[in-house]
Enzyme design. Sequence first.
Site, mmCIF file in Angstrom:
data_model
loop_
_atom_site.group_PDB
_atom_site.id
_atom_site.type_symbol
_atom_site.label_atom_id
_atom_site.label_comp_id
_atom_site.label_asym_id
_atom_site.label_seq_id
_atom_site.Cartn_x
_atom_site.Cartn_y
_atom_site.Cartn_z
ATOM 1 N N ARG A 154 -109.484 -0.417 -24.146
ATOM 2 C CA ARG A 154 -110.776 -1.351 -24.751
ATOM 3 C C ARG A 154 -109.949 -2.754 -24.080
ATOM 4 O O ARG A 154 -110.968 -3.259 -23.767
ATOM 5 C CB ARG A 154 -110.335 -0.922 -26.125
ATOM 6 C CG ARG A 154 -111.062 0.457 -26.603
ATOM 7 C CD ARG A 154 -111.079 0.248 -28.199
ATOM 8 N NE ARG A 154 -110.116 0.866 -28.606
ATOM 9 C CZ ARG A 154 -109.657 0.050 -29.846
ATOM 10 N NH1 ARG A 154 -110.637 0.213 -30.725
ATOM 11 N NH2 ARG A 154 -108.091 0.688 -30.432
ATOM 12 N N ASN B 122 -105.042 4.467 -38.086
ATOM 13 C CA ASN B 122 -104.233 4.068 -38.141
ATOM 14 C C ASN B 122 -103.951 3.302 -39.406
ATOM 15 O O ASN B 122 -102.677 2.048 -39.087
ATOM 16 C CB ASN B 122 -104.921 2.715 -36.994
ATOM 17 C CG ASN B 122 -105.831 1.588 -36.712
ATOM 18 O OD1 ASN B 122 -106.484 2.328 -37.757
ATOM 19 N ND2 ASN B 122 -105.876 0.116 -36.895
ATOM 20 N N LYS C 222 -97.976 -1.114 -38.840
ATOM 21 C CA LYS C 222 -98.464 -1.534 -40.827
ATOM 22 C C LYS C 222 -97.922 -1.309 -41.743
ATOM 23 O O LYS C 222 -97.963 -2.047 -42.872
ATOM 24 C CB LYS C 222 -100.201 -1.522 -40.417
ATOM 25 C CG LYS C 222 -101.206 -1.317 -39.500
ATOM 26 C CD LYS C 222 -102.942 -1.140 -39.887
ATOM 27 C CE LYS C 222 -103.343 -1.705 -39.164
ATOM 28 N NZ LYS C 222 -105.411 -1.617 -39.815
ATOM 29 N N ASP D 33 -110.452 -5.567 -39.485
ATOM 30 C CA ASP D 33 -112.158 -5.130 -38.817
ATOM 31 C C ASP D 33 -112.442 -3.979 -39.619
ATOM 32 O O ASP D 33 -111.629 -3.160 -40.132
ATOM 33 C CB ASP D 33 -111.649 -5.131 -37.219
ATOM 34 C CG ASP D 33 -111.106 -6.041 -35.889
ATOM 35 O OD1 ASP D 33 -111.765 -6.143 -35.282
ATOM 36 O OD2 ASP D 33 -110.583 -7.072 -36.519
ATOM 37 N N ASP E 49 -106.258 -3.845 -43.988
ATOM 38 C CA ASP E 49 -106.705 -4.131 -42.406
ATOM 39 C C ASP E 49 -107.699 -5.129 -42.981
ATOM 40 O O ASP E 49 -108.362 -5.368 -43.665
ATOM 41 C CB ASP E 49 -107.073 -3.091 -42.037
ATOM 42 C CG ASP E 49 -108.431 -2.938 -41.208
ATOM 43 O OD1 ASP E 49 -107.559 -2.588 -40.443
ATOM 44 O OD2 ASP E 49 -108.894 -2.696 -40.729
ATOM 45 N N ASP F 177 -109.570 1.091 -43.779
ATOM 46 C CA ASP F 177 -110.408 2.188 -43.199
ATOM 47 C C ASP F 177 -110.572 3.374 -42.110
ATOM 48 O O ASP F 177 -111.096 4.352 -41.557
ATOM 49 C CB ASP F 177 -112.224 1.180 -42.574
ATOM 50 C CG ASP F 177 -112.281 0.214 -41.323
ATOM 51 O OD1 ASP F 177 -113.279 1.173 -40.228
ATOM 52 O OD2 ASP F 177 -111.049 0.371 -41.044
ATOM 53 N N GLY G 244 -105.133 -4.359 -35.833
ATOM 54 C CA GLY G 244 -104.751 -4.146 -34.995
ATOM 55 C C GLY G 244 -106.040 -4.938 -34.096
ATOM 56 O O GLY G 244 -105.749 -4.786 -32.659
ATOM 57 N N GLU H 116 -115.923 -4.970 -35.342
ATOM 58 C CA GLU H 116 -114.642 -4.759 -35.137
ATOM 59 C C GLU H 116 -114.811 -5.868 -34.042
ATOM 60 O O GLU H 116 -116.206 -5.882 -32.843
ATOM 61 C CB GLU H 116 -115.211 -3.201 -33.913
ATOM 62 C CG GLU H 116 -115.319 -2.492 -34.928
ATOM 63 C CD GLU H 116 -113.602 -1.136 -35.932
ATOM 64 O OE1 GLU H 116 -112.617 -2.008 -35.097
ATOM 65 O OE2 GLU H 116 -113.611 -1.560 -37.093
#
Length: 297
Positions: A141, A255, A229, A98, A96, A252, A185, A105
């Site tokens: 977001r 997702n 993913k 972020d 991943d 983390d 993401g 993030e």
Amino acid sequence: MTSNVTAVSYGQNMTPNGLEQLRSVLAAHGAVVQSEDSLGDDRYGVHVAGLDLPDATAAGLAVLRRAIAGTAIDGLDTALVPAGLRAAERKLLIMDVDSTLIQQEVIELLAAYAGKREEVAAVTEAAMRGELDFTQSLHARVAVLAGLPADVVNNVRAEVKLSLGAAELVAAFKKAGHVVAVVSGGFNQILEPIAADLGLDYWQANELEIVDGALTGKVLGAVVDRAAKEKFLREWAAAEGIALEHTIAVGDGANDLDMLGAAGIGIAFNAKPAVRAVADAAVNMPYLDAVRYVAGV
């Protein structure tokens, strides 16, 4: 007897007593220690124990992992790694981005320019805990970014910092001839230069829509969610001829769960409780390069 599983322990405050506790748990489950070695540096310690485990199946490893986690040994975390993964000539590391490859993030950094950082951070936190649908939360977001000048992307890119040990981890895998990929993401506009600098083999993220020099508050195409993913993990491993059993996934948030579950070993990096609870291993310190010891690189 030869080792069929390796117990890799690591921590910033490892103690002889903690290692003795670990040995007791291993012995109680029939594991015979074949070899032991101490690694690490002045940041954290690493203890590697080669084991002969009577039941080295996925189910057997799961039982022992739960036993070790239930003991709550102070000062260390332990990963149980099948010997075949550590010995594989070529491995795929997929991460991943972020809060894993990087410390921040990105959506929160972007939202700060719209005066919406706290609002967006709360939604991100809930999504990473698995309380919200990731795709819906991402669209919500990103919508707050509508109207921001595209230059803010450059500003945010300059704010991004790699996690401690990230560059060293990638370099170690690449030097040993392994494949390194990231799937996010987050956003291609931020990830592309990072991927180029690190020399990543594969990378994929979402694309922010920019029209007439401004963010529209939308992303282009399908969102990179938890299912995507896992899909990229499988596609990239197949493209490289690497068995899933020889892949290492690190993340983390909620997702990342499908990707962590599909990999040969899934590692939760400073992760949300729901992720730590189901991952094969956890790194609960800020040094991402601990993953190299887990993988035997």
